[in-house]
Scaffold this active site. Structure first.
Site, PDB file in Angstrom:
ATOM      1  N   HIS A 283       0.838  -1.214   0.000  1.00 32.26           N
ATOM      2  CA  HIS A 283       0.000   0.000   0.000  1.00 32.26           C
ATOM      3  C   HIS A 283       0.865   1.254   0.000  1.00 32.26           C
ATOM      4  O   HIS A 283       1.861   1.338   0.695  1.00 32.26           O
ATOM      5  CB  HIS A 283      -1.031  -0.009   1.128  1.00 32.26           C
ATOM      6  CG  HIS A 283      -0.476   0.019   2.514  1.00 32.26           C
ATOM      7  ND1 HIS A 283      -0.162   1.202   3.159  1.00 32.26           N
ATOM      8  CD2 HIS A 283      -0.191  -0.969   3.393  1.00 32.26           C
ATOM      9  CE1 HIS A 283       0.279   0.917   4.375  1.00 32.26           C
ATOM     10  NE2 HIS A 283       0.288  -0.382   4.543  1.00 32.26           N
ATOM     11  N   ASP A 295       6.296   0.915   6.776  1.00 34.27           N
ATOM     12  CA  ASP A 295       4.852   0.702   6.560  1.00 34.27           C
ATOM     13  C   ASP A 295       4.311   1.783   5.653  1.00 34.27           C
ATOM     14  O   ASP A 295       3.945   2.839   6.110  1.00 34.27           O
ATOM     15  CB  ASP A 295       4.125   0.700   7.906  1.00 34.27           C
ATOM     16  CG  ASP A 295       2.673   0.281   7.768  1.00 34.27           C
ATOM     17  OD1 ASP A 295       2.293  -0.216   6.690  1.00 34.27           O
ATOM     18  OD2 ASP A 295       1.919   0.464   8.723  1.00 34.27           O
ATOM     19  N   GLU A 330      -4.841   2.241   2.623  1.00 36.49           N
ATOM     20  CA  GLU A 330      -4.974   1.012   3.417  1.00 36.49           C
ATOM     21  C   GLU A 330      -5.216   1.352   4.885  1.00 36.49           C
ATOM     22  O   GLU A 330      -6.014   0.722   5.569  1.00 36.49           O
ATOM     23  CB  GLU A 330      -3.709   0.153   3.278  1.00 36.49           C
ATOM     24  CG  GLU A 330      -3.792  -1.212   3.949  1.00 36.49           C
ATOM     25  CD  GLU A 330      -3.260  -1.249   5.371  1.00 36.49           C
ATOM     26  OE1 GLU A 330      -3.423  -2.281   6.040  1.00 36.49           O
ATOM     27  OE2 GLU A 330      -2.700  -0.252   5.844  1.00 36.49           O
ATOM     28  N   GLU A 331      -4.481   2.359   5.368  1.00 35.90           N
ATOM     29  CA  GLU A 331      -4.429   2.585   6.810  1.00 35.90           C
ATOM     30  C   GLU A 331      -5.767   2.990   7.414  1.00 35.90           C
ATOM     31  O   GLU A 331      -6.013   2.751   8.582  1.00 35.90           O
ATOM     32  CB  GLU A 331      -3.370   3.649   7.145  1.00 35.90           C
ATOM     33  CG  GLU A 331      -1.931   3.230   6.794  1.00 35.90           C
ATOM     34  CD  GLU A 331      -1.396   2.109   7.669  1.00 35.90           C
ATOM     35  OE1 GLU A 331      -2.145   1.595   8.509  1.00 35.90           O
ATOM     36  OE2 GLU A 331      -0.207   1.768   7.514  1.00 35.90           O
ATOM     37  N   ASP A 359       3.730  -6.288   3.213  1.00 32.66           N
ATOM     38  CA  ASP A 359       3.283  -5.217   4.115  1.00 32.66           C
ATOM     39  C   ASP A 359       3.555  -5.603   5.562  1.00 32.66           C
ATOM     40  O   ASP A 359       2.656  -5.619   6.403  1.00 32.66           O
ATOM     41  CB  ASP A 359       1.788  -4.928   3.914  1.00 32.66           C
ATOM     42  CG  ASP A 359       1.316  -3.765   4.791  1.00 32.66           C
ATOM     43  OD1 ASP A 359       2.163  -2.966   5.224  1.00 32.66           O
ATOM     44  OD2 ASP A 359       0.104  -3.665   5.047  1.00 32.66           O
ATOM     45  N   HIS A 430       3.540   2.815  12.699  1.00 33.06           N
ATOM     46  CA  HIS A 430       2.610   3.936  12.937  1.00 33.06           C
ATOM     47  C   HIS A 430       3.165   5.009  13.874  1.00 33.06           C
ATOM     48  O   HIS A 430       2.389   5.719  14.511  1.00 33.06           O
ATOM     49  CB  HIS A 430       1.256   3.434  13.480  1.00 33.06           C
ATOM     50  CG  HIS A 430       0.530   2.498  12.554  1.00 33.06           C
ATOM     51  ND1 HIS A 430      -0.691   1.948  12.859  1.00 33.06           N
ATOM     52  CD2 HIS A 430       0.839   2.034  11.321  1.00 33.06           C
ATOM     53  CE1 HIS A 430      -1.091   1.180  11.855  1.00 33.06           C
ATOM     54  NE2 HIS A 430      -0.164   1.209  10.915  1.00 33.06           N
TER      55      HIS A 430
END
Ligand code: ZN
Length: 466
Positions: A283, A295, A330-331, A359, A430
Site C-alpha cells: 500500500h 509501513d 490502506e491505513e 506489508d 505507525h
C-alpha cells in the site's frame, strides 16, 4: 452411503494414492528453475528496491490517506513505473475519506501534574474546543472494559493499558489492537467522554503509535488517542498511589470528506497468457507521523523492484502477466483494496491466478506459507527450496495474502505469504520513528531475491494454483 470400515479405508487409501496420478499439472521445467535461481542471485546484488524507498521517503515522505501527499505519492509511483519501463502503467480511481490531525495535547492534572505524549487515533473525532477534563476509568484490557458497569465509566475518560506482546510474526497485534479499533465504541456505549489507550506497539520510546479507530452507526463517536508506552507506564504508576487521575485531553482534527485517489498499477505483460495475472504489491499510503519507510514504503519498493528485475533479466517476458498494484488508503480501512476487490473480485481465482503482498516492514523473509491446491503445492515447495539459501523455511500455516491482496484472497484467489521477520516491526509501526534509517539495504535485496523466485515461477509455470 454406507460403507464397511475396511472398504472406507481402502477407498481413502485409493484416493490418497490416486491424487498425484490424477493431477494434470505440468512440471516445472529446468529452464524455469535455472532462471529463478539466476534472478534470486541477481536480486541479492540489486539496490533498485532500496533506491525506490529512499526516493519515496525523501521526495514524498508521509502519505496520509486522502491528503495531497497521497496524491503526490500516486504521481511519484506513476512516474517511477514509467521510468522503469513497465509495459503498462495506469490507475483505477478510489474514493478516500480524508481525515487530518490538527493538534493533540494531554496532561495529568491530579493527583500530580504531568505532561503526556499522545497521538490522536486515525479518523478520531475531536474533543470540544478547549478539550475535556475528567477522571479516568482504568481497564487492563478491552475485555475488562466490555464487562464493566456503565456506572463506572459514565462521564469519565477510559484508559486501557494492555501491552502488546512481541512475536516474530506479529501474533501479539491481533489481541492488543482491539483496544484501538473497538475501544471507543465500547467506551461510548457506557457513557465515556473520550478514550486513551496504551500504544499498540512493542517499543519503550516516548513515541505514541497511531492507527485507525472505528465508529459504528448509532453510537456517539468520542475522541480517541494513544499514549506512548512510557506514558502509559507512568499512568499505571500514578494509579498505584490509590488516588483518581484527572486527565485533560484536547484533540483537534478535520474531516474533509471523500476525495478521489487511485490504486496505481504497473504491469509486465505476459508473453503467452497476458490475460492471466500474478498479483503482487503493497500500500502506497502511510500514516502522517513518520515517512512510511517500513509501513509500507518497503513493500511498495520490494514488489516494484521484483517485477523490474524480472523484466530486465529474464530471457523473455514470463508466460503470464505480473501486475504490481500499489493500493490506496490502506491505513484508514483498506479502502483501495476493497475497491480493487469490488471491481476484480469476480475474477479472483480465474485470471487472477495467485497473489501476495509485502506489508510487514523491511525485515528478511523467514518463512513461506500458501493456500494453493494440493496438486500445485509441489511448485510452492520448489519455491521454498530455492529460497532456502536466503534463510526461508516452508511454513504449514495457511496464507492470507496480506491486508490488501488478501481482499482478493477472500474472493477466491490463491495466495502466498512471504513472511517477514517482524520482531522489531511494532517498535516502529505507525510512529514518527518509521523512517528510512531503520531499513537495511541488504534486507531489501534479500526480500527482492525471494520475491523474484515466487513471482517469476508463478508467472512462468503454465499450471494453475486454484
Ligand atoms: Zn501497512
Amino acid at each position: 452411503m454406507l460403507l464397511s470400515k475396511s472398504l472406507q479405508a481402502a477407498t481413502a487409501a485409493a484416493l490418497l494414492f490416486a491424487a498425484p496420478v490424477l493431477a494434470q499439472q505440468p512440471d516445472l521445467s529446468d529452464q524455469t528453475i535455472d532462471t529463478a535461481k539466476m534472478l534470486r542471485d541477481a536480486g541479492l546484488k540489486d539496490d533498485t528496491a532500496y533506491n525506490l524507498l529512499e526516493s519515496l521517503t525523501t521526495e514524498i515522505g508521509p502519505r496520509l490517506a486522502g491528503s495531497p501527499k497521497e496524491q503526490e505519492a500516486i504521481d511519484w509511483a506513476i512516474a517511477k513505473f514509467k521510468k522503469l519501463g513497465f509495459d503498462k502503467v495506469y490507475t483505477e480511481p478510489v474514493m478516500v475519506p480524508y481525515w487530518e490531525r490538527l493538534s493533540e495535547h494531554a496532561e495529568v492534572l491530579a493527583p500530580f501534574t504531568q505532561p503526556l505524549h499522545i497521538t490522536a487515533l486515525g479518523k478520531s473525532v475531536g474533543t470540544p474546543e478547549g478539550g475535556v477534563t475528567a477522571e479516568i476509568a482504568h481497564f487492563k484490557t478491552f475485555e475488562d472494559l466490555q464487562k464493566a458497569d456503565a456506572s463506572d465509566v459514565k462521564g469519565k475518560i477510559v484508559f486501557i493499558s494492555n501491552r502488546m506482546e512481541r512475536h516474530i510474526d506479529g501474533a501479539g497485534y491481533g489481541p492488543a489492537v482491539r483496544a484501538r479499533g473497538a475501544g471507543a465504541v465500547e467506551a461510548s456505549k457506557k457513557g465515556a467522554l473520550a478514550i486513551v489507550i496504551r500504544s499498540i506497539g512493542t517499543d519503550s520510546h516516548r513515541l505514541p503509535h497511531t492507527g485507525g479507530v472505528n465508529y459504528v452507526e448509532g453510537v456517539k463517536p468520542i475522541a480517541a488517542a494513544a499514549l506512548s508506552n512510557p506514558d502509559a507506564d507512568l499512568m499505571e504508576r500514578i494509579l498505584t498511589r490509590g488516588k483518581p487521575i484527572t486527565l485533560k485531553l484536547d484533540i483537534q482534527v478535520k474531516h474533509h470528506g471523500d476525495v478521489e485517489m487511485a490504486n496505481v498499477i504497473g504491469e509486465i505483460t505476459g508473453r503467452e497468457q497476458p490475460e492471466d495475472i500474478v498479483l503482487i504489491g503493497g500500500h502506497l499510503d502511510s500514516w502522517d507521523l513518520g515517512t512510511g519507510a517500513v509501513d509500507d514504503g518497503a513493500g511498495v519498493a520490494i514488489t516494484m523492484a521484483t517485477a523490474d528485475l524480472i523484466k530486465r533479466l529474464a530471457p523473455q517476458r514470463p508466460r503470464k502477466t505480473i501486475r504490481v498494484v500499489l493500493f490506496a488508503a490502506e491505513e484508514i480501512g483498506l479502502v483501495g483494496a476493497r475497491q480493487y476487490a469490488k471491481v476484480h473480485g469476480d475474477d479472483a481465482g480465474k485470471h487472477h491466478q495467485i497473489g501476495a503482498e509485502s506489508d510487514f516492514g523491511a525485515g528478511p523473509i523467514w518463512a513461506l506459507a500458501s493456500n494453493v491446491n494440493r496438486d500445485s503445492a509441489f511448485v510452492v515447495d520448489k519455491m521454498a527450496q530455492l529460497m532456502r539459501p536466503l534463510g526461508v523455511l516452508r511454513h504449514e500455516r495457511k496464507s492470507s495474502g496480506g491486508p490488501d491482496v488478501g481482499q482478493m484472497g477472500r474472493a477466491g484467489m490463491p495466495t502466498l505469504d512471504l513472511m517477514q521477520d517482524g520482531t522489531d516491526y511494532f517498535d516502529l509501526h505507525h510512529t514518527a520513528d518509521d523512517t528510512l534509517d531503520k531499513v537495511k539495504p541488504e534486507n531489501m535485496r534479500k526480500n527482492v531475491a525471494a520475491w523474484a523466485v515466487f513471482t517469476y515461477i508463478a508467472a512462468e509455470w503454465p499450471g494453475e494454483f486454484k
